[in-house]
Design a protein around this motif. Structure first.
Motif, PDB file in Angstrom:
ATOM      1  N   PHE A  87      -3.285   6.432  10.493  1.00 24.42           N
ATOM      2  CA  PHE A  87      -1.912   6.149  10.105  1.00 24.42           C
ATOM      3  C   PHE A  87      -1.836   4.647   9.863  1.00 24.42           C
ATOM      4  CE2 PHE A  87       2.383   4.770  11.282  1.00 24.42           C
ATOM      5  CZ  PHE A  87       3.109   5.504  10.360  1.00 24.42           C
ATOM      6  N   THR A  88      -1.388   4.253   8.686  1.00 26.43           N
ATOM      7  CA  THR A  88      -1.342   2.844   8.327  1.00 26.43           C
ATOM      8  C   THR A  88       0.006   2.509   7.721  1.00 26.43           C
ATOM      9  OG1 THR A  88      -3.710   2.911   7.866  1.00 26.43           O
ATOM     10  CG2 THR A  88      -2.493   1.030   6.995  1.00 26.43           C
ATOM     11  N   ILE A  89       0.562   1.359   8.120  1.00 28.93           N
ATOM     12  CA  ILE A  89       1.779   0.866   7.483  1.00 28.93           C
ATOM     13  C   ILE A  89       1.484  -0.531   6.930  1.00 28.93           C
ATOM     14  CG2 ILE A  89       3.383   2.192   8.892  1.00 28.93           C
ATOM     15  CD1 ILE A  89       3.871  -0.325  10.556  1.00 28.93           C
ATOM     16  N   GLN A  90       2.111  -0.806   5.821  1.00 27.13           N
ATOM     17  CA  GLN A  90       1.925  -2.094   5.175  1.00 27.13           C
ATOM     18  C   GLN A  90       3.302  -2.711   4.961  1.00 27.13           C
ATOM     19  OE1 GLN A  90       0.576  -2.414   0.951  1.00 27.13           O
ATOM     20  NE2 GLN A  90      -1.309  -3.179   1.924  1.00 27.13           N
ATOM     21  N   HIS A  91       3.424  -4.008   5.215  1.00 28.97           N
ATOM     22  CA  HIS A  91       4.715  -4.672   5.089  1.00 28.97           C
ATOM     23  C   HIS A  91       4.522  -6.010   4.374  1.00 28.97           C
ATOM     24  CE1 HIS A  91       8.822  -5.710   6.073  1.00 28.97           C
ATOM     25  NE2 HIS A  91       8.410  -6.863   6.589  1.00 28.97           N
ATOM     26  N   GLU A  92       5.356  -6.257   3.368  1.00 30.41           N
ATOM     27  CA  GLU A  92       5.300  -7.525   2.653  1.00 30.41           C
ATOM     28  C   GLU A  92       6.093  -8.563   3.439  1.00 30.41           C
ATOM     29  OE1 GLU A  92       6.180  -9.449  -1.733  1.00 30.41           O
ATOM     30  OE2 GLU A  92       6.318  -7.290  -1.455  1.00 30.41           O
ATOM     31  N   LEU A  93       5.466  -9.716   3.668  1.00 27.94           N
ATOM     32  CA  LEU A  93       6.103 -10.769   4.442  1.00 27.94           C
ATOM     33  C   LEU A  93       6.809 -11.792   3.543  1.00 27.94           C
ATOM     34  CD1 LEU A  93       3.234 -11.378   7.016  1.00 27.94           C
ATOM     35  CD2 LEU A  93       5.292 -10.000   7.318  1.00 27.94           C
ATOM     36  N   GLY A  94       6.638 -11.696   2.277  1.00 26.27           N
ATOM     37  CA  GLY A  94       7.253 -12.632   1.329  1.00 26.27           C
ATOM     38  C   GLY A  94       6.258 -13.654   0.824  1.00 26.27           C
ATOM     39  N   ARG A  95       6.501 -14.170  -0.371  1.00 27.60           N
ATOM     40  CA  ARG A  95       5.680 -15.203  -1.012  1.00 27.60           C
ATOM     41  C   ARG A  95       4.202 -14.812  -1.061  1.00 27.60           C
ATOM     42  NH1 ARG A  95       8.358 -20.914  -0.630  1.00 27.60           N
ATOM     43  NH2 ARG A  95       6.750 -21.116  -2.202  1.00 27.60           N
ATOM     44  N   ASP A  96       3.942 -13.578  -1.435  1.00 29.94           N
ATOM     45  CA  ASP A  96       2.595 -13.034  -1.628  1.00 29.94           C
ATOM     46  C   ASP A  96       1.792 -12.875  -0.335  1.00 29.94           C
ATOM     47  OD1 ASP A  96       2.917 -12.731  -4.388  1.00 29.94           O
ATOM     48  OD2 ASP A  96       2.334 -14.817  -4.749  1.00 29.94           O
ATOM     49  N   TRP A  97       2.453 -12.834   0.793  1.00 27.47           N
ATOM     50  CA  TRP A  97       1.815 -12.534   2.068  1.00 27.47           C
ATOM     51  C   TRP A  97       2.149 -11.085   2.447  1.00 27.47           C
ATOM     52  CZ3 TRP A  97      -1.433 -15.409   5.052  1.00 27.47           C
ATOM     53  CH2 TRP A  97      -1.551 -16.768   4.755  1.00 27.47           C
ATOM     54  N   PHE A  98       1.192 -10.394   3.000  1.00 25.77           N
ATOM     55  CA  PHE A  98       1.495  -9.063   3.527  1.00 25.77           C
ATOM     56  C   PHE A  98       0.611  -8.776   4.734  1.00 25.77           C
ATOM     57  CE2 PHE A  98      -1.904  -8.173   0.546  1.00 25.77           C
ATOM     58  CZ  PHE A  98      -2.637  -7.191   1.142  1.00 25.77           C
ATOM     59  N   MET A  99       1.072  -7.842   5.564  1.00 26.68           N
ATOM     60  CA  MET A  99       0.300  -7.425   6.734  1.00 26.68           C
ATOM     61  C   MET A  99       0.190  -5.906   6.740  1.00 26.68           C
ATOM     62  SD  MET A  99       2.825  -7.828   9.985  1.00 26.68           S
ATOM     63  CE  MET A  99       2.557  -6.334  10.890  1.00 26.68           C
ATOM     64  N   GLU A 100      -0.822  -5.466   7.426  1.00 23.19           N
ATOM     65  CA  GLU A 100      -1.083  -4.031   7.514  1.00 23.19           C
ATOM     66  C   GLU A 100      -1.488  -3.724   8.953  1.00 23.19           C
ATOM     67  OE1 GLU A 100      -3.111  -2.180   4.000  1.00 23.19           O
ATOM     68  OE2 GLU A 100      -4.643  -1.830   5.524  1.00 23.19           O
ATOM     69  N   LEU A 101      -0.910  -2.690   9.532  1.00 21.43           N
ATOM     70  CA  LEU A 101      -1.280  -2.211  10.862  1.00 21.43           C
ATOM     71  C   LEU A 101      -1.671  -0.749  10.754  1.00 21.43           C
ATOM     72  CD1 LEU A 101       1.476  -3.697  13.209  1.00 21.43           C
ATOM     73  CD2 LEU A 101      -0.949  -4.290  13.166  1.00 21.43           C
ATOM     74  N   GLY A 102      -2.753  -0.388  11.414  1.00 20.20           N
ATOM     75  CA  GLY A 102      -3.196   0.998  11.321  1.00 20.20           C
ATOM     76  C   GLY A 102      -3.820   1.485  12.613  1.00 20.20           C
ATOM     77  N   TYR A 103      -3.759   2.786  12.789  1.00 23.51           N
ATOM     78  CA  TYR A 103      -4.408   3.460  13.908  1.00 23.51           C
ATOM     79  C   TYR A 103      -5.415   4.434  13.323  1.00 23.51           C
ATOM     80  CZ  TYR A 103      -5.335   6.661  17.711  1.00 23.51           C
ATOM     81  OH  TYR A 103      -5.964   7.435  18.636  1.00 23.51           O
ATOM     82  N   VAL A 104      -6.618   4.401  13.847  1.00 24.61           N
ATOM     83  CA  VAL A 104      -7.683   5.284  13.383  1.00 24.61           C
ATOM     84  C   VAL A 104      -8.221   6.034  14.590  1.00 24.61           C
ATOM     85  CG1 VAL A 104      -9.971   5.390  12.329  1.00 24.61           C
ATOM     86  CG2 VAL A 104      -8.318   3.720  11.517  1.00 24.61           C
TER      87      VAL A 104
END
Length: 157
Positions: A23-40
């Protein structure tokens, strides 16, 4: 030593299974930055394990091993039963539970092992101009199994 190798496989073999999920979620932080958190996660059930059931018993003066029959002849004794009080390479076959099979020449296959893997994965990334890209990733994981081996097939030594 006759060079024969004994193999044991259960009559009704049960095939092992492996389940995987993420399960993975991705979130844009603004100004071309983004983060992704996932569980495997991965779970293995009824995985094949191998072991040698013909391990020689440890013989000491405090815990002697008593054998009878042809095993004593191998120890150059003409008795119907004998007691072994020391563990040597020469008497290893006599101390093993299956007389006539050398310890190390018997391999048992069984579908009786399980495994479990869980991981939290985090990624931070930034897109720069002209195709330049920066990414940093971290994984925190835990793996548990009841048989860790690289033996995926019988390989004679």
């Amino acid at each position: 030593m006759n060079g024969l190798i004994q193999l044991a496989v259960p009559l009704h073999w049960v095939a092992g299974t492996t389940q995987q999920w993420n399960f993975t979620i991705q979130h844009e932080l603004g100004r071309d930055w983004f983060m992704e958190l996932g569980y495997v996660g991965t779970k293995g059930t009824r995985l094949r394990s191998t072991f040698d059931p013909d391990q020689a018993a440890l013989a000491t003066p405090q815990t002697p091993v008593t054998i009878s029959g042809p095993g004593c002849a191998n120890l150059k004794a003409q008795l119907l039963s004998c007691t072994i009080v020391d563990s040597t390479v020469e008497n290893a076959s006599a101390r093993a539970p299956y007389l006539g099979i050398a310890p190390g020449d018997f391999e048992d296959f069984a579908p009786n092992s399980d495994s479990h893997y869980s991981a939290l994965q985090a990624t931070l990334a930034h897109r720069f101009g002209k195709g330049l890209y920066f990414q940093s990733a971290y994984t925190w994981s835990k793996s548990i199994d009841d048989v860790s081996t690289a033996s995926v097939a019988f390989l004679p030594g």
